[in-house]
Scaffold this motif. Sequence first.
Motif, PDB file in Angstrom:
ATOM      1  N   UNK A 255       0.830  -1.207   0.000  1.00  0.00           N
ATOM      2  CA  UNK A 255       0.000   0.000   0.000  1.00  0.00           C
ATOM      3  C   UNK A 255       0.859   1.249   0.000  1.00  0.00           C
ATOM      4  N   UNK A 256       1.969   1.234   0.765  1.00  0.00           N
ATOM      5  CA  UNK A 256       2.885   2.386   0.786  1.00  0.00           C
ATOM      6  C   UNK A 256       3.502   2.610  -0.595  1.00  0.00           C
ATOM      7  N   UNK A 257       3.874   1.503  -1.260  1.00  0.00           N
ATOM      8  CA  UNK A 257       4.454   1.631  -2.599  1.00  0.00           C
ATOM      9  C   UNK A 257       3.434   2.186  -3.585  1.00  0.00           C
ATOM     10  N   UNK A 258       2.169   1.743  -3.454  1.00  0.00           N
ATOM     11  CA  UNK A 258       1.129   2.269  -4.344  1.00  0.00           C
ATOM     12  C   UNK A 258       0.887   3.749  -4.092  1.00  0.00           C
ATOM     13  N   UNK A 259       0.888   4.155  -2.817  1.00  0.00           N
ATOM     14  CA  UNK A 259       0.722   5.576  -2.498  1.00  0.00           C
ATOM     15  C   UNK A 259       1.879   6.406  -3.052  1.00  0.00           C
ATOM     16  N   UNK A 260       3.107   5.878  -2.946  1.00  0.00           N
ATOM     17  CA  UNK A 260       4.270   6.592  -3.479  1.00  0.00           C
ATOM     18  C   UNK A 260       4.177   6.717  -4.995  1.00  0.00           C
ATOM     19  N   UNK A 261       3.755   5.614  -5.645  1.00  0.00           N
ATOM     20  CA  UNK A 261       3.597   5.663  -7.100  1.00  0.00           C
ATOM     21  C   UNK A 261       2.509   6.627  -7.521  1.00  0.00           C
TER      22      UNK A 261
END
Length: 426
Positions: free
Chosen positions: A34-40
């Motif tokens: 989820x953190x990676x998706x938010x960063x993307x």
Amino acid sequence: MDKDLRFELSHWLSQLGINSQPADGLSTSLMVLACLLLAGLAYFIVRRGVVRAMNLVIQRSKVTWDDIFMRHRVLEKLAMLVPALVLNLLIPIALTDHKLLAGLVDRLLSVWLVVLLIRAAYSALDAVNEVADVKLISRRLPVKSFVQLIKLFLFFVAIIISISVLANQSPVYFLSGLGVATGLVMLVFKDTILGFVAGIQLAANRMVSTGDWIQMDKYGADGAVEEVSLTTVKVRNWDKTITMIPAYALVSDAFRNWRGMSESGGRRIKRSVNIDINSIRFLTEEDRKKLEKINLLKEYLPKKIHEITECNAKVSDIEMPVNGRRLTNVGTFRAYLLEYLKHHDKVHKEMTLMVRQLAPTTEGLPIELYIFTNDTRWTYYEDIQSDIFDHIFAILPQFDLRAFQGPTGNDIRSLKDNGAGANKPT
């Protein structure tokens, strides 16, 4: 705040039917995802929205320096900081229950953030250097030297900060250790330090700038300065070869800079024509009548004849050539050359304009032209100089003068043939 965010993420996962207990690796993995998706998502918004909008504004602006920054993709590299910041904030929260992993990831993300900052700073500095070249600021200041020095400084700062982050120590701890290694640093970066000091002196005294024509025989340099960097000066010679000169050599050694000539608008001609001394004589009445037809001598000859006549009125036995004053063909020739140069449209009238007689030598009597052309371009300067001396050599017979020239093989053969002919019986 970290606990609240962790609670919200756990509650959201529980609603999806996923166990969010600390021991559950799936929960942690999903939170990291989820953190990676938010960063993307954050990067996509900034890259496709903010950066694209700013690039459109830059393209429509009338100034040109911002186009250079866009060409170096400074905004795009700054946009890379957004996902790094998002991950740097959220990943440690997602890995709260994995202390060791959280600490390692946090440090790696911090180092990544430092690398991205330095990368964006390097790109901005390259853009500044190009702007200085376009605006011709680099002709007055060694901008590239300063840019390289700042890059070197930022590189060392990034290294120290990265090591301190990875080692979990204060940067001051590592900076204190540099004092011990000062001698080694000065040895390794001797040329860089000398070059930087030399660059400051070159800029402060305006000794050399990009575009200057310099001549330094010791290094085989004779051409235009293309680049003044932190350690070297790049010179493109007129034969299209490249000479690299250490920057500190321009301070410690002598060199010639032709910038003053270019800025003054005049380039000097200092060349002589050697007159055969045997052809120098007094002017006769017939010579004066012939020379009075020359337009450039119509003012000089009557004035000079009147002056000489008044002076000779007090002299007795004026028929003797050694008594009184008389016009000579070489003196009249000098007067003609002076008027010719004064009326020449390629000769600079505001600079020194002189025709002088030098000391006689075994090669004749030198008549030297000391003038300046009003065009400093090399090819045009050579054309002007050649045209002037073409005229001088062609006009010498009108004054019954001869240019001195050593005997050639043809002269010797002609003399031999004439001698053999004289010995033949008649």
